[in-house]
Design a protein around this motif. Sequence first.
Motif, mmCIF file in Angstrom:
data_model
loop_
_atom_site.group_PDB
_atom_site.id
_atom_site.type_symbol
_atom_site.label_atom_id
_atom_site.label_comp_id
_atom_site.label_asym_id
_atom_site.label_seq_id
_atom_site.Cartn_x
_atom_site.Cartn_y
_atom_site.Cartn_z
ATOM 1 N N UNK A 571 -11.231 -9.557 32.316
ATOM 2 C CA UNK A 571 -10.952 -9.908 33.704
ATOM 3 C C UNK A 571 -9.907 -8.940 34.247
ATOM 4 N N UNK A 572 -9.742 -8.950 35.541
ATOM 5 C CA UNK A 572 -8.747 -8.090 36.176
ATOM 6 C C UNK A 572 -8.269 -8.763 37.455
ATOM 7 N N UNK A 573 -6.970 -8.679 37.730
ATOM 8 C CA UNK A 573 -6.468 -9.223 38.998
ATOM 9 C C UNK A 573 -6.778 -8.269 40.143
ATOM 10 N N UNK A 574 -6.418 -8.644 41.340
ATOM 11 C CA UNK A 574 -6.591 -7.782 42.498
ATOM 12 C C UNK A 574 -5.724 -6.534 42.330
ATOM 13 N N UNK A 579 -8.889 -3.471 32.820
ATOM 14 C CA UNK A 579 -9.371 -4.822 32.534
ATOM 15 C C UNK A 579 -8.537 -5.420 31.402
ATOM 16 N N UNK A 580 -8.289 -6.689 31.512
ATOM 17 C CA UNK A 580 -7.548 -7.410 30.478
ATOM 18 C C UNK A 580 -8.521 -8.300 29.712
ATOM 19 N N UNK A 581 -8.298 -8.352 28.433
ATOM 20 C CA UNK A 581 -9.155 -9.192 27.620
ATOM 21 C C UNK A 581 -8.861 -10.660 27.919
ATOM 22 N N UNK A 582 -9.912 -11.423 28.103
ATOM 23 C CA UNK A 582 -9.743 -12.835 28.404
ATOM 24 C C UNK A 582 -9.150 -13.575 27.195
ATOM 25 N N UNK A 583 -8.234 -14.481 27.493
ATOM 26 C CA UNK A 583 -7.682 -15.313 26.441
ATOM 27 C C UNK A 583 -8.645 -16.466 26.138
ATOM 28 N N UNK A 730 -20.543 -25.473 19.393
ATOM 29 C CA UNK A 730 -19.469 -24.736 20.056
ATOM 30 C C UNK A 730 -20.085 -23.772 21.075
ATOM 31 N N UNK A 731 -19.496 -23.714 22.243
ATOM 32 C CA UNK A 731 -19.993 -22.828 23.306
ATOM 33 C C UNK A 731 -18.829 -22.094 23.947
ATOM 34 N N UNK A 732 -19.029 -20.802 24.203
ATOM 35 C CA UNK A 732 -18.019 -20.013 24.915
ATOM 36 C C UNK A 732 -18.365 -20.042 26.400
ATOM 37 N N UNK A 733 -17.538 -20.672 27.162
ATOM 38 C CA UNK A 733 -17.741 -20.754 28.611
ATOM 39 C C UNK A 733 -16.994 -19.590 29.256
ATOM 40 N N UNK A 734 -17.751 -18.617 29.777
ATOM 41 C CA UNK A 734 -17.148 -17.413 30.352
ATOM 42 C C UNK A 734 -17.146 -17.444 31.873
ATOM 43 N N UNK A 735 -17.447 -18.582 32.462
ATOM 44 C CA UNK A 735 -17.514 -18.657 33.918
ATOM 45 C C UNK A 735 -16.143 -18.644 34.574
ATOM 46 N N UNK A 736 -15.110 -18.980 33.823
ATOM 47 C CA UNK A 736 -13.766 -18.937 34.392
ATOM 48 C C UNK A 736 -13.315 -17.487 34.534
ATOM 49 N N UNK A 737 -12.531 -17.175 35.560
ATOM 50 C CA UNK A 737 -12.219 -15.766 35.836
ATOM 51 C C UNK A 737 -11.314 -15.105 34.810
ATOM 52 N N UNK A 738 -10.403 -15.818 34.200
ATOM 53 C CA UNK A 738 -9.403 -15.156 33.370
ATOM 54 C C UNK A 738 -9.405 -15.597 31.912
ATOM 55 N N UNK A 739 -10.144 -16.617 31.578
ATOM 56 C CA UNK A 739 -10.113 -17.134 30.217
ATOM 57 C C UNK A 739 -11.536 -17.394 29.734
ATOM 58 N N UNK A 807 -14.158 -32.659 36.235
ATOM 59 C CA UNK A 807 -13.091 -31.934 35.541
ATOM 60 C C UNK A 807 -13.686 -30.725 34.824
ATOM 61 N N UNK A 808 -12.948 -29.596 34.902
ATOM 62 C CA UNK A 808 -13.432 -28.370 34.270
ATOM 63 C C UNK A 808 -12.247 -27.661 33.641
ATOM 64 N N UNK A 809 -12.427 -27.189 32.443
ATOM 65 C CA UNK A 809 -11.358 -26.453 31.787
ATOM 66 C C UNK A 809 -11.038 -27.019 30.421
ATOM 67 N N UNK A 810 -9.939 -26.546 29.909
ATOM 68 C CA UNK A 810 -9.604 -26.926 28.532
ATOM 69 C C UNK A 810 -9.161 -28.379 28.425
#
Length: 928
Positions: A571-574, A579-583, A730-739, A807-810
């Motif tokens: 991901x990358x900020x404005x 690019x930064x690796x997603x946590x 287990x599923x990797x949800x990559x839809x979030x912008x930074x994680x 609810x969405x997220x960790x």
Amino acid sequence: MALLRIPMTCFGSILATSQPCQTPDDFVAATSPGHIMIGGLFAIHEKMLFSEDYPRQPEIQRCVGFEISIFLQALAMIHSIEMINNSPLLSGVTLGYEIYDTCTEVTVAMAAALRFLSKLNCSREMVEFKCDYSSYMPRVKAVIGAGYSEITMAVSRMLNLQLMPQVSYESTAEILSDKIRFPSFLRTVPSDFYQTKAMAHLIQKSGWNWIGIIATDDDYGRLALNTFAVQTAANNVCIAFKEVLPAFLSDDTLEVRINETLEKIIAEAQVNVIVVFLRQSHVFNLFSKAIERNINKIWIASDNWSTATKITTIPNVEKIGKVVGFAFRRGNMSSFHSFLQNLHIFPSENNKALHEYAMLLSACAHVKDSDLSQCIANHSQGTLAYKANKDIERNFSLRNDFLWDYTEPGLVHSVQLAVLALGFAIRDLCQARDCQNPYAFQPWELLDVLKNVTFIDEGNSFHFDAHGDMNTGYDVVLWKETDGHMTIAKMAQYDLRNDVFIITDQETISEFKNLKQIQSKCSKECSPGQMKKTTRNQHICCYECVNCPENHYSNQTDMDHCFLCNNETHWAPVRSTRCFEKEVEYLNWNDSLAVLLLALSLLGIMFVLAIGIIFTKNLNTPIVKSSGGLLVCYVILLCHFLNFASTGFFIGEPQDFTCKTRQTLFGVSFTLCISCILMKSLKILLAFSFDPKLQSFLKCLYQPIPIIFTCTGIQVVICTLWLILAAPAVEENVSLPRVILLECEEGSILAFGTMLGYTAILAFICFIFAFKGRKLPEHYNEAKFITFGMLIYFIAWIIFIPVYATTFGKYLPAVEIIVILISNYGILCCTFFPKCYVILCKQEANTKSAFLKMIYSYSSQAASSLAISHVSLDSTNSNITMTDPSSGGRSATQQESKDLQAQAFAHICRENATRVSKILPRKRISSI
């Protein structure tokens, strides 16, 4: 065959000092006899002097403006031919030459071409018209020249008639590589395609993208301009303006166009780099006026003038700015330098150019070396009288160093290569022929050999490619001011094949790097993290800088677009430069909310253990026995323990095992818990219900072990099918912008909903049964608290559904943990805490006598209610009861009512004794 004979007429003198020609030989600038004659075309004068605006008679006018650098190129041809004649290369065969001055005019060059094509050893100078020139023997076997591309094209079209080899030392127009239009043309210099490509590459590497171009209005200038425009577009360089100057110095509009061009340069203040495709004389006039206007720019010089001493010696030339140029690759100049040093013999009639130079030098004998070139330029505009005296010879020999200063090494080397190529080709052709005979071969035969010739000069191999070009490469030069004089320093070489610059002078290149500090851009440079945004009808070099949006980046300046990060892993900020690796995120053990929920789960487990201990110590008390006994209590407590423990599988890094375990463990254990409580509700309702119909139904329904196993077994089947058909994973949800959200995907929402729905159905049935028994004795009334527990369960899970869906997220697992805890705590507290309160705080109510008293009291109340209902029913049947006055006004049925009440009480006691026998020991029931 019919022949058309065209006599050669005299075209007039081409030298300022000559009289009108009487014979065709007067037309020759320099000549020397030989077995094989080579023609030469050099623009020794810069223009023709017209008496009127345009010619009115078909005659060549007088030529003026002696060009020392071109004169030196003619001397280089003479020197190279003499070198071959003095070497064993041709074994007794000598080369002769006829050199003509084109006066920078196509017309004059065409006249010389006619002389070249004239028939050999003919009594009259004539060109024969024939259908087949295969056996035609012209005056010369090959031509070297001309210098300017426009002249070269015109001459080449004439020489093509006889396929006479033409080898140019300077004509670089790209069109000359077309062997269909120019089949007999070859050159010892690269095409302008490579020069413009190198220029565009240099400009792009220097960070300039907003430049101007000045070219001459001739074939060379227009073709160079078009080729350069293509190359600049390929390198994202924009042309701010294109200025075209008249090709001929005799054009009256030249000065006006130069002034207009300088005005354009001043107006375009952001343009600090200008590419110049002009002849030396044009550049001289342009720079002279630019110095007057204090114009300071970076000038990119073409090979035409990049090493011209005529321009570097302009007074105050350093004021024009910096000059970076491309020059032809130079060779070893020591031999030519010696030739110039020994050029002291008094000029003879066979070299009119040398003759004129001697006169010009004599006329400027009083001038210092620094002003000599200007003096020669001034005197060469008129007619000089020739004086044959010793002063001319003395002055001529004393100033040979002046000629060396005007030598352009790249062009001299190109002339030398042209002569050498012809020499080696003639050698190969003459190995089986007697070339001392001028009729030994025709020009077209020499052309075939010349195209394929390969020769070695100073350890380097040279040959013509398929286009007739000798791609020797370029030297990149930089003009430097040294001790008040402008010098030309070589700083790099340009490799044509690999399109790279090879640095040769580190000191000079450091100075060139300083040029990069000068900006020549239409718009301000966009920094990394930004991209260019152009508007319609605008140059791509004129733009606004906008920030890269989220998940995009740019890591260089002036990026056309931002690169998209890999959304799955980065991901990358404005306005990001990388690019930064997603946590990877999940509900971690050290998360504050997770710690809180774990603490509540551990607290619940401690409550379960404490209740178990309390019930174990009070095993024989009525409260414990009324709860279903130790076995039932332990099963329910075990289910609560497993429910609390299942929350631990929702925390930490998800694994396939934990994803499969957490839902099934909770579902089965909670179902087992609800099933046990359901049986308790049925048992309590059966023990204290006096409705005969309800009692018979409950007696049939009350089968504790089969029902518990059946209810729990159905849930086990549901969970088993879930795990087999669509197991959670287990599923990797990559839809979030930074994680990257690491979560358990439930596999099947239908299975998940079925599991929860089935549990809810059991809880609802339990709630119905418990609600019916809510009015049982206070201290022993579990049904009321079970009702509250089920209500808490329903409220919690009803709220859970919309919250879980939105609810969405960790923290999504935390929602389910909270609902599990609320449900578990609600049922645990409502089921066991009241009993623990009685056991610990109201021990007097936890005795057998108190229990029996409670049963008696409850039974009395129930009997009264039942009797009253019977009396009401009988009264209704008899409609009216009569009163006996002698009995004090009492009803005639009061005695019957008492009897009914006693009968009801006895009946209730018997029924309760039967039901309570399931709670208390049988011997105690007998005493009751």
